[in-house]
Design a protein around this motif. Structure first.
Motif, PDB file in Angstrom:
ATOM      1  N   ILE A  56       0.828  -1.198   0.000  1.00  0.00           N
ATOM      2  CA  ILE A  56       0.000   0.000   0.000  1.00  0.00           C
ATOM      3  C   ILE A  56       0.862   1.247   0.000  1.00  0.00           C
ATOM      4  O   ILE A  56       1.799   1.368   0.763  1.00  0.00           O
ATOM      5  N   LEU A  58       0.599   5.356   0.197  1.00  0.00           N
ATOM      6  CA  LEU A  58      -0.290   6.492   0.468  1.00  0.00           C
ATOM      7  C   LEU A  58       0.292   7.781  -0.090  1.00  0.00           C
ATOM      8  O   LEU A  58      -0.172   8.854   0.238  1.00  0.00           O
ATOM      9  N   LEU A 110       3.157  -2.595   6.072  1.00  0.00           N
ATOM     10  CA  LEU A 110       2.837  -1.470   6.943  1.00  0.00           C
ATOM     11  C   LEU A 110       3.855  -0.348   6.874  1.00  0.00           C
ATOM     12  O   LEU A 110       3.502   0.814   6.866  1.00  0.00           O
ATOM     13  N   GLN A 111       5.141  -0.706   6.852  1.00  0.00           N
ATOM     14  CA  GLN A 111       6.169   0.334   6.866  1.00  0.00           C
ATOM     15  C   GLN A 111       6.047   1.234   5.646  1.00  0.00           C
ATOM     16  O   GLN A 111       6.212   2.437   5.732  1.00  0.00           O
ATOM     17  N   ALA A 113       3.351   1.901   4.067  1.00  0.00           N
ATOM     18  CA  ALA A 113       2.200   2.776   4.283  1.00  0.00           C
ATOM     19  C   ALA A 113       2.592   3.963   5.161  1.00  0.00           C
ATOM     20  O   ALA A 113       2.223   5.100   4.881  1.00  0.00           O
ATOM     21  N   ILE A 114       3.370   3.698   6.212  1.00  0.00           N
ATOM     22  CA  ILE A 114       3.716   4.776   7.138  1.00  0.00           C
ATOM     23  C   ILE A 114       4.634   5.790   6.480  1.00  0.00           C
ATOM     24  O   ILE A 114       4.400   6.996   6.531  1.00  0.00           O
ATOM     25  N   ILE A 115       5.689   5.287   5.830  1.00  0.00           N
ATOM     26  CA  ILE A 115       6.638   6.198   5.176  1.00  0.00           C
ATOM     27  C   ILE A 115       5.927   7.040   4.122  1.00  0.00           C
ATOM     28  O   ILE A 115       6.079   8.256   4.061  1.00  0.00           O
ATOM     29  N   PHE A 117       2.829   7.758   3.862  1.00  0.00           N
ATOM     30  CA  PHE A 117       1.895   8.700   4.491  1.00  0.00           C
ATOM     31  C   PHE A 117       2.634   9.986   4.849  1.00  0.00           C
ATOM     32  O   PHE A 117       2.149  11.100   4.609  1.00  0.00           O
ATOM     33  N   GLY A 118       3.851   9.831   5.400  1.00  0.00           N
ATOM     34  CA  GLY A 118       4.657  10.999   5.744  1.00  0.00           C
ATOM     35  C   GLY A 118       5.060  11.789   4.510  1.00  0.00           C
ATOM     36  O   GLY A 118       5.015  13.022   4.510  1.00  0.00           O
ATOM     37  N   ILE A 119       5.426  11.076   3.446  1.00  0.00           N
ATOM     38  CA  ILE A 119       5.837  11.763   2.220  1.00  0.00           C
ATOM     39  C   ILE A 119       4.678  12.599   1.686  1.00  0.00           C
ATOM     40  O   ILE A 119       4.849  13.753   1.280  1.00  0.00           O
ATOM     41  N   ALA A 121       2.344  13.952   3.350  1.00  0.00           N
ATOM     42  CA  ALA A 121       2.151  15.142   4.174  1.00  0.00           C
ATOM     43  C   ALA A 121       3.257  16.162   3.935  1.00  0.00           C
ATOM     44  O   ALA A 121       3.022  17.370   3.979  1.00  0.00           O
ATOM     45  N   ALA A 122       4.482  15.678   3.653  1.00  0.00           N
ATOM     46  CA  ALA A 122       5.618  16.596   3.526  1.00  0.00           C
ATOM     47  C   ALA A 122       5.699  17.235   2.147  1.00  0.00           C
ATOM     48  O   ALA A 122       6.289  18.302   2.001  1.00  0.00           O
ATOM     49  N   ILE A 243      -4.806  10.501  -0.542  1.00  0.00           N
ATOM     50  CA  ILE A 243      -5.880   9.689   0.036  1.00  0.00           C
ATOM     51  C   ILE A 243      -6.992   9.514  -0.976  1.00  0.00           C
ATOM     52  O   ILE A 243      -7.546   8.416  -1.124  1.00  0.00           O
TER      53      ILE A 243
ATOM     54  N   PHE B  37      -4.902   4.417  11.368  1.00  0.00           N
ATOM     55  CA  PHE B  37      -4.672   5.754  10.840  1.00  0.00           C
ATOM     56  C   PHE B  37      -5.753   6.727  11.305  1.00  0.00           C
ATOM     57  O   PHE B  37      -5.616   7.929  11.163  1.00  0.00           O
ATOM     58  N   ILE B  91      -3.255  -7.041   5.330  1.00  0.00           N
ATOM     59  CA  ILE B  91      -2.847  -5.743   5.872  1.00  0.00           C
ATOM     60  C   ILE B  91      -3.420  -4.592   5.072  1.00  0.00           C
ATOM     61  O   ILE B  91      -3.947  -3.640   5.635  1.00  0.00           O
ATOM     62  N   PHE B 222       1.141  11.627  12.235  1.00  0.00           N
ATOM     63  CA  PHE B 222       2.348  11.176  11.562  1.00  0.00           C
ATOM     64  C   PHE B 222       3.520  11.076  12.528  1.00  0.00           C
ATOM     65  O   PHE B 222       4.284  10.117  12.481  1.00  0.00           O
ATOM     66  N   LEU B 225       3.111   7.965  14.435  1.00  0.00           N
ATOM     67  CA  LEU B 225       3.492   6.782  13.658  1.00  0.00           C
ATOM     68  C   LEU B 225       5.001   6.622  13.648  1.00  0.00           C
ATOM     69  O   LEU B 225       5.535   5.519  13.830  1.00  0.00           O
ATOM     70  N   ILE B 266       8.640  18.259   9.212  1.00  0.00           N
ATOM     71  CA  ILE B 266       8.050  16.925   9.103  1.00  0.00           C
ATOM     72  C   ILE B 266       9.026  15.949   8.453  1.00  0.00           C
ATOM     73  O   ILE B 266       8.880  14.734   8.579  1.00  0.00           O
ATOM     74  N   ILE B 270      10.426  11.597   9.149  1.00  0.00           N
ATOM     75  CA  ILE B 270      10.531  10.678   8.007  1.00  0.00           C
ATOM     76  C   ILE B 270      11.943  10.124   7.938  1.00  0.00           C
ATOM     77  O   ILE B 270      12.159   8.921   7.774  1.00  0.00           O
ATOM     78  N   LEU B 277      14.432   1.960   9.960  1.00  0.00           N
ATOM     79  CA  LEU B 277      14.038   0.820   9.131  1.00  0.00           C
ATOM     80  C   LEU B 277      15.252   0.182   8.474  1.00  0.00           C
ATOM     81  O   LEU B 277      15.292  -1.023   8.236  1.00  0.00           O
TER      82      LEU B 277
END
Lengths: 337, 293
Positions: A56, A58, A110-111, A113-115, A117-119, A121-122, A243, B37, B91, B222, B225, B266, B270, B277
């Protein structure tokens, strides 16, 4: 594969509608459809990544914006013709996507998706920060396309055809990937990563391929979007776009190609129609659609239509067998004979 | 040097809020292997409810208590109606559903209260104290204290009570817990309710500083997370450390790195997430999981 894709007559019908649409649509609506198509190209990429590779992302909207800015920058700074900026947008966005995806793709979904998601937003912030490159708040202009003589009377029609052509290229690319070996490998690692790996699938490589192609399509869609608008600014690429692209993918049906186009139309026309009633209504519908699709069919509008059509075609045989059980699959095979 | 310590202190204060949200995220992840989320937007919704009650003239502490209880119930309702039917789904399906919660709660908040920003009363008194040239605001101290109390009480419940043991067991292995007679569904439900409560605490603590708006918690989510990834997704203690680290790193990075600056803060979380990771994918305090075929 046949039993899982829509009947041919529906596909041919959709293509026919796409071709004759400009004849009776007013210019403004035609433009909206073009915008929807540009989103659809990005959604198509996400379908490949999310539906078929099980990863996934985002940040598809940020990559979409990246492509748009590549197009605008090459055009504004180097005077490159808008047509030629499109391949560049696709390639450079793929490179950017891979740079982001490489660390996250080594791990479970998941990771990523999280990364991403941040991109997402940034990205708008970064556009503002690097204003010497992106023009900051005031954005960048793009030359309008040179319209060939036969279309001089109605340049929107030419824009529409260019957009449809780009969408066609995207569909072709995704189909080539899906129907070959790569497609099988992708689905195998999605359904069971461990077994696929044990059978010799290089998970990281396959996922990177999917991510690269998906990013390239996002970039292509973004480039088309920039050309259509003739002007871009950070306001067009807020985190919500990423989104929205996920919503489009889910609503249309994430393991389908047709679904990408339904989804694209959905995210362009729902806000237009609902904003008269209440500004928040569109998002309420989005939220309910995301949850609802997951709870009801899992494969969006196309999934529902397939169920209905298959149901109608097979009323004589009683219940529609489910592909999930072994018995159901045997029934399917029997039916197809 | 005093600027440095000033930045660290302000970083710790925001870090405490990221940590609180990270604890909520980790609680849900441990219980149901889902990254929620929607956590931040659910918290915003609760904060709006509190604001509404205060606005109606209910005393601040009473409205806080009522809304904490209400958040607990909302968390349970969300779990029962949207999450429980889908347990065991892949997931990406779960991410989509919680993304749906994100969009839905934000839209509902905007529908009811509009998009305008609103001032939220601070539960701490104004002013600050100076410790060796570093100005520390009382609200910052209060935030840290609130985080410490919340984290400690959760830690104690998990460690020393039968309920905590059952919750840990059902997070660890659902099937086996069921076999020894733990009501697993109820434990998962409790996890979601508890997470909603902690999320609301984070929202109420940050609201006086950011002003209440429907998108208030989106950036905080964020950071939360990132904090959870940094600390390790299965460790509430890691979430606290991760949150504080993210807060301090953001504060220092925003001031000392000219190419980051205030606008691109932000990017700091990241970058932290990417580094962790690459170096230790399970996070600082996470544990490796073995997958069996």
């Amino acid at each position: 594969m046949n039993s899982r894709s829509l009947p041919t007559f529906i596909k041919v019908g959709a293509a026919a509608i796409a071709l004759i649409a400009p004849v009776f649509l007013p210019d403004f609506l035609l433009f909206e459809v073009c915008i929807a198509l540009s989103y659809s190209i990005a959604v198509l990429g996400l379908n490949l990544l999310m539906g078929f590779a099980g990863q996934i992302c985002l940040a598809q909207g940020a990559l979409f914006g990246f492509g748009a800015y590549v197009t605008a920058y090459l055009n504004a700074e180097f005077g490159l013709s808008p047509y030629w900026t499109l391949p560049a947008a696709a390639v450079l966005t793929a490179a950017a996507g891979l740079a982001v995806g490489l660390p996250a793709l080594r791990l479970q979904g998941l990771q990523l998706a999280i990364i991403t998601f941040g991109i997402a937003a940034a990205f708008p912030q970064a556009l503002l920060k690097f204003d010497w490159l992106t023009g900051g708040v005031s954005g960048l202009p793009i030359d309008s396309l040179e319209t060939p003589a036969p279309f001089a009377g109605r340049p929107e029609l030419w824009l529409y055809l260019v957009t449809v052509a780009c969408a066609g290229v995207a569909v072709l690319l995704v189909s080539l990937v899906l129907f070959g070996d790569t497609g099988r490998t992708l689905r195998a690692q999605r359904d069971n990563a461990q077994i696929a790996e044990a059978l010799g699938v290089n998970l990281t490589k396959v996922r990177l391929w999917a991510f690269g192609i998906s990013s390239a399509l996002a970039g292509l869609g973004g480039g088309v979007f920039a050309i259509l608008n003739g002007f871009i600014s950070p306001q067009s690429f807020l985190a919500a776009v990423s989104i929205n692209i996920v919503i489009a993918s889910i609503v249309g049906g994430t393991t389908t190609i047709t679904g990408a186009f339904i989804g694209g139309l959905f995210i362009v026309f729902v806000p237009t129609w609902t904003s008269d009633i209440n500004l928040a209504l569109g998002n309420v519908i989005y939220g309910l659609a995301l949850i609802g699709v997951m709870m009801i069919s899992g494969n969006g509008v196309v999934g529902l239509v397939k169920k209905l059509v298959c149901g109608m075609l097979q009323t004589t045989s009683g219940n529609v067998p489910s592909l999930k059980s072994i018995q159901g699959r045997k029934q399917w095979i029997a039916l197809r004979k | 040097m005093s600027l440095f310590f000033q930045l660290v202190v302000s970083g710790l204060a925001s870090g405490a809020i990221y940590a609180a949200l990270a604890i909520a995220l980790v609680l849900i992840f441990r219980a149901t292997s889902i990254v929620n989320f929607g956590q931040g937007e659910m918290a915003t919704f609760s904060a709006y409810c509190t604001w509404q009650m205060i606005n109606w003239g209910v005393p601040v502490w009473l409205s806080l208590l009522i809304c904490l209880a209400a958040s607990f119930i909302v968390g349970i309702i969300v779990f029962r109606s949207f999450i429980q039917p889908l347990i065991g789904a892949p997931i990406e399906a779960m991410v989509v559903v919680t993304l749906g919660l994100f969009v839905l709660f934000q839209a509902v908040t905007m529908w009811i209260w509009g998009a305008d920003q609103r001032a939220f009363p601070s539960i701490f008194p104004d002013g600050g104290i100076a410790i060796g040239g570093v100005q520390v605001r009382i609200s910052a101290l209060g935030t840290l204290l609130a985080l410490a109390i919340a984290a400690l009480s959760i830690g104690l419940v998990f460690r020393f009570t039968r309920l905590g043991l059952s919750m840990r067991a059902s997070a660890y292995d659902r099937t086996k817990s069921m076999l020894v007679g733990i009501k697993v569904q109820r434990m998962l439900m409790l996890g979601w309710g508890l997470a909603a409560v902690i999320g609301m605490i984070a929202a109420v603590l940050i609201a006086p500083r950011l002003l209440l708006s429907p998108t208030m918690m989106t950036p905080i989510l964020f950071y939360g997370l990132a904090a959870a990834t940094l600390g390790g997704w299965d460790s509430p203690f890691g979430a606290v450390v991760g949150g504080l680290l993210v807060g301090v790193a953001e504060s220092l990075g925003g001031s000392y790195l000219p190419m980051v600056g205030a606008e691109l803060r932000i990017v700091v979380p990241i970058a932290l997430t990417l580094i962790i990771l690459l170096v230790k994918p399970v996070g600082l305090f996470g544990s490796y999981k073995v997958t069996k075929l």
